[in-house]
Design a protein around this motif. Sequence first.
Motif, short mmCIF file in Angstrom:
data_model
loop_
_atom_site.label_atom_id
_atom_site.label_comp_id
_atom_site.label_asym_id
_atom_site.label_seq_id
_atom_site.Cartn_x
_atom_site.Cartn_y
_atom_site.Cartn_z
N GLY A 77 45.46 49.78 39.68
CA GLY A 77 44.91 48.43 39.96
C GLY A 77 43.56 48.09 38.84
N PHE A 78 42.87 49.21 38.59
CA PHE A 78 41.70 49.17 38.11
C PHE A 78 41.96 48.82 36.45
CE2 PHE A 78 37.36 51.54 38.98
CZ PHE A 78 36.74 50.45 38.37
N PRO A 150 55.72 43.28 31.64
CA PRO A 150 55.34 42.29 30.88
C PRO A 150 55.46 41.02 31.66
CG PRO A 150 57.25 43.73 29.75
CD PRO A 150 56.81 44.28 31.11
N PHE A 151 56.08 41.09 32.89
CA PHE A 151 55.99 39.85 33.94
C PHE A 151 54.84 39.77 34.35
CE2 PHE A 151 56.54 38.63 38.26
CZ PHE A 151 56.86 37.44 38.28
N TYR A 152 54.20 40.93 34.96
CA TYR A 152 52.97 40.81 35.56
C TYR A 152 51.76 40.71 34.33
CZ TYR A 152 54.57 42.68 39.86
OH TYR A 152 55.28 42.87 41.28
N ILE A 153 51.95 40.87 33.29
CA ILE A 153 50.88 40.67 32.08
C ILE A 153 51.09 39.06 31.80
CG2 ILE A 153 50.36 40.86 29.76
CD1 ILE A 153 51.53 43.80 29.88
N LEU A 154 52.45 38.59 32.02
CA LEU A 154 52.31 37.21 31.76
C LEU A 154 51.66 36.32 32.90
CD1 LEU A 154 53.49 34.69 30.03
CD2 LEU A 154 55.79 35.25 31.45
N ILE A 155 52.07 36.54 34.15
CA ILE A 155 51.59 35.57 35.03
C ILE A 155 50.29 35.97 35.12
CG2 ILE A 155 53.98 35.79 36.32
CD1 ILE A 155 52.70 37.87 38.27
N MET A 156 49.80 37.04 34.81
CA MET A 156 48.14 37.19 34.68
C MET A 156 47.49 36.54 33.98
SD MET A 156 46.05 40.92 34.46
CE MET A 156 46.83 41.24 32.92
N ILE A 218 47.53 40.91 41.60
CA ILE A 218 47.77 41.64 40.30
C ILE A 218 47.83 43.01 40.67
CG2 ILE A 218 47.25 41.71 37.98
CD1 ILE A 218 48.76 39.42 38.35
N ALA A 219 46.78 43.53 41.14
CA ALA A 219 46.64 44.99 41.42
C ALA A 219 47.70 45.55 42.13
CB ALA A 219 45.21 45.10 42.09
N PHE A 242 51.20 33.93 44.80
CA PHE A 242 50.66 33.95 43.44
C PHE A 242 51.10 32.70 42.90
CE2 PHE A 242 49.86 34.81 39.06
CZ PHE A 242 48.71 35.67 38.99
N ALA A 243 52.13 32.13 42.94
CA ALA A 243 52.51 30.98 42.27
C ALA A 243 51.79 29.81 42.83
CB ALA A 243 54.11 30.74 42.80
#
Length: 268
Positions: A77-78, A150-156, A218-219, A242-243
């Motif tokens: 998470g960090f 990559p999905f979490y990177i994109l939405i972040m 995200i974490a 998140f959406a």
Amino acid sequence: MRTFIEILKDHVTYGRQLIKLAKADIIKTYRGAALGWAWAVIRPAVTIFVFWFAFSIGIKKGAPVDGHPYFLWLIAGFTPWFYMRDTLNGGAASIRRYKYLVKRIKYPVDTIPTFVSMSNLVTNLALQCIMIAIYIGFGDYPTIYYLQLPFYILIMFIFFTAWSLFAGVLSAMSKDFLNLVKAFVPALFWLSGILYDATKIDYVWIKNILMFNPVTLIANGYRNTLIYHRWFWETPTELRNFAIVTVIMIILACWAYKKLRKEIPDVI
């Protein structure tokens, strides 16, 4: 909707310039340092080391979380937090920082926060590679669940880029808003479940609020990928939340840009 489409068109039209400016932003940030942009990795790496030392060797309060070493749980998470922190601060200051693009060059203001967010993401990706190397060093090898990173990177990236436009416009109009953001970010760190599991808070109403906090979500997403081995569709409530906050942030960003963009050159 018209403003949103206009912003998208600007990003497509100036796509190459965005990449060049993101690279230039990294260079500008670390200009004059012998190690250059490597400091973007060194500084958070030192922070992670300090927390590891404190919780593993010092006060030894880092008990395993659900059977997993606390240090591995912590850095899951960090690591994305460093991108979120830099973009919360840097995005808010982006238009003021690059005011010459607004005043001297005919350049779309709405793309300035984007290349600042991109530069922060590039440096954070290097840190994420170090994070994965640490996992391997602990004997925790990559799994198929890594495919959703990559999905979490994109939405972040989408959420915090929208935040950057919203905050960047308001901060360009008032330094008070920028100062408010800088004061709020450290508190957000402690209130977002980076150091603790937000899903296990006893107070239900606090936990429900945190489940709409994009930093917490995200974490949790990174921990689901690296620690708990869950697919993102296995936590539909968090994905829905998140959406919702992302759509709200995009609407706010478009609204702020539409209302204030003509006044920005005169104010900054």
